[in-house]
Design a protein around this motif. Structure first.
Motif, PDB file in Angstrom:
ATOM      1  N   GLU B 121       0.840  -1.202   0.000  1.00  0.00           N
ATOM      2  CA  GLU B 121       0.000   0.000   0.000  1.00  0.00           C
ATOM      3  C   GLU B 121       0.878   1.257   0.000  1.00  0.00           C
ATOM      4  O   GLU B 121       0.622   2.205  -0.750  1.00  0.00           O
ATOM      5  CB  GLU B 121      -0.876  -0.045   1.255  1.00  0.00           C
ATOM      6  N   GLY B 124       2.387   2.459  -3.075  1.00  0.00           N
ATOM      7  CA  GLY B 124       1.475   3.095  -4.029  1.00  0.00           C
ATOM      8  C   GLY B 124       0.742   2.083  -4.887  1.00  0.00           C
ATOM      9  O   GLY B 124       0.249   2.399  -5.970  1.00  0.00           O
ATOM     10  N   ILE B 125       0.684   0.842  -4.406  1.00  0.00           N
ATOM     11  CA  ILE B 125       0.005  -0.214  -5.171  1.00  0.00           C
ATOM     12  C   ILE B 125      -1.396  -0.414  -4.591  1.00  0.00           C
ATOM     13  O   ILE B 125      -1.557  -0.462  -3.369  1.00  0.00           O
ATOM     14  CB  ILE B 125       0.816  -1.534  -5.079  1.00  0.00           C
ATOM     15  N   ASN B 126      -2.392  -0.536  -5.487  1.00  0.00           N
ATOM     16  CA  ASN B 126      -3.741  -0.835  -5.011  1.00  0.00           C
ATOM     17  C   ASN B 126      -3.770  -2.320  -4.651  1.00  0.00           C
ATOM     18  O   ASN B 126      -3.794  -3.184  -5.527  1.00  0.00           O
ATOM     19  CB  ASN B 126      -4.766  -0.517  -6.098  1.00  0.00           C
TER      20      ASN B 126
END
Lengths: 267, 247
Positions: B121, B124-126
């Protein structure tokens, strides 16, 4: 620089953070210290965007993270590296794959370029011949260094470290502290460290925020701590007789005076 | 947590899956990895169970059809339709809820507890898109394939035991397999397979992704994921049968 303005956070009826304002400076090791339950972990999670404050602003170079769109926040997060308390390495990946993961996800570089960068950062954290090992096969100190390598592989502007020395022996803790300090100065990152380790406080604490029951209780540098008259801070930092003696000796070294005498004006 | 809170939280989690991937290549890699994990990982148990289901069905049907005026090929007809309409999709999916569902729930639960999800998270990863979507899509593709294979293997097992035990000749069994065959039954089997695949993967992912606590909670959420999946599979089985096969 990261600036907090009047941050408040509650969980249900319980207010965990009361009106916190603080500044975290680039090129410095900014430490958040406090007893368990003082709100420092919540504060760190707010800083990295895992929680949202009830009110207040979290300013990254003047831009309020709370007001950012999802895409803007995504972009900001690529400027953030974080070392977790338990390292949070991906179990199913080797050390090399762990460190390469952010590069795989966010760059279009060739495999050779990415591998070069991975080896550079692993070398920088003094890890050699571990590329093909899995997290379960390396020691706690090595895991922390892999965690740091992964956190810095994209050259972040902001580095967050949650209890970097937990579970490590004093010698390894000093190595990790020195590494974090060196990286902070070398890359001019705004480093924020959440710690309980008094040795870290006295070694690398350029800018210290002491939290007490959700309030900002004290701020200053590691030198200021020696002369602080804040009772809560003193009973937290110099909890044992041994540490009290160490404080007295440090004070003697710095001022030539024994404790109890008038502190300098900056305390 | 009350039922409606779970339902709301489940819908929010599933809605969160649909976002633009940060890097299509990495998502494709993860999707293929999940296809292998779910498909190849469950293959041995699916083959073994299917073969024995077919064998038992043949012997049991022969035992129950005692009247002389009923042609022997009826055994194959009964075995075929039972496997196609009910046993292969439902029994195999209940087994898959245990094998695949518990694996998904415990994997995601462990990632949550050890802060690996937080780490993703912060990068910056969904995490819902990266961790849940490939598992759900892989299940939707692979489970119908496993069910198709299960049907084939069970019929082969039935044919084999019919011949070996002297119950029914292979040629007569083959005739029975083709007698009064309704292709719509295959559609029913595939509708069930796709529905059950969605239930298994999404429910397990939901329970695993939202784990709070420690190692004990991972075990609990994994068990809960299997139990809830099994109950909903049986409920969905009834609803689909009622809608598609109600005369």
């Amino acid at each position: 620089m990261i600036k907090l303005q009047n941050i408040k956070k509650s969980f249900g009826e319980r207010t965990v953070l009361h009106d916190i304002s603080a500044e975290f400076l680039p090129g410095k090791c900014n430490l958040i210290i406090g007893t368990s339950g003082s709100g420092k972990t919540v504060l760190m999670k707010l800083l990295v965007g895992l929680f949202t404050p009830d009110s207040g602003q979290i300013l990254y170079h003047g831009d309020d993270m709370v007001q950012m769109s999802r895409e803007e926040r995504k972009e900001l997060r690529q400027q953030i590296g974080m070392l977790f308390q338990g390292s949070a390495l991906f179990d199913s990946m080797t050390v090399e794959q762990n460190v390469m993961f952010p590069l795989d996800m966010f760059t279009k570089d060739s495999y050779a370029t990415k591998l070069k960068r991975v080896n550079e950062v692993l070398d920088r954290v003094n890890l050699k011949d571990t590329n093909k090992k899995y997290p379960a096969e390396i020691s706690g100190g090595m895991k922390k260094r892999v965690g740091i390598a992964r956190a810095i592989v994209l050259n972040p502007q902001y580095l967050f470290c949650d209890e970097p020395n937990s579970g490590l022996d004093p010698q390894t803790s000093m190595v990790i502290d020195k590494l974090i300090k060196d990286l902070t100065v070398e890359f001019n990152t705004t480093t924020i460290i959440n710690t309980h380790d008094m040795n870290s406080v006295m070694e690398i604490g350029d800018n210290i925020l002491y939290m007490y029951q959700g309030y900002k209780q004290w701020t200053g540098t590691k030198e200021d701590i020696i002369f602080s008259t804040d009772e809560k801070l003193n009973s937290f930092i110099f909890a044992s007789e041994f540490l009290q003696d160490a404080k007295n000796m440090r004070m003697l070294e710095m001022t030539g005076k024994y404790p109890g005498q008038t502190p300098p004006t900056n305390a | 947590m009350p039922l409606f809170e779970h339902l709301g939280s489940y819908i929010i989690t599933m809605k969160g899956m649909f976002a633009r991937p940060e890097n299509e290549k990495m998502y494709w890699k993860e999707f293929m990895h999940q296809c292998v994990e779910i498909g190849i990982g469950s293959l041995p148990i699916v083959l073994i169970i299917s073969m024995f289901l077919g064998m038992v069905m043949t012997v049991q049907t022969a035992y129950q059809l005692v009247a002389n005026f009923i042609p022997l090929s009826t055994i194959a007809v009964v075995v075929r339709d039972s496997m196609l309409l009910e046993l292969s999709p439902t029994v195999i999916c209940v087994v898959l809820a245990g094998v695949v569902g518990s694996k998904i729930a415990s994997e995601l639960g462990n990632m949550r507890i050890s802060e690996q999800i937080d780490a993703l998270e912060i990068m910056g990863i969904n995490t819902k898109t990266y961790l849940i979507l490939p598992k759900v899509l892989a299940s939707l593709i692979v489970v119908p394939m496993l069910i198709t294979l299960s049907i084939v293997i069970s019929l082969w097992g039935g044919r084999f035991v019919g011949e070996a035990a002297g119950i029914i000749n292979s040629t007569i069994f083959d005739e029975g397999l083709l007698r009064d065959f309704n292709p719509f039954n295959v559609t029913v089997a595939m509708v069930k397979a796709v529905t059950f695949a969605l239930l298994i993967s999404s429910i397990s992912a939901y329970f695993g992704y939202n784990v709070k606590g420690g190692a004990l909670e991972i075990g609990r959420s994994s068990t809960l994921a299997v139990v809830v999946s099994c109950i909903l599979i049986l409920l969905a089985d009834y609803v689909i049968t009622l809608i598609l096969l109600n005369p």
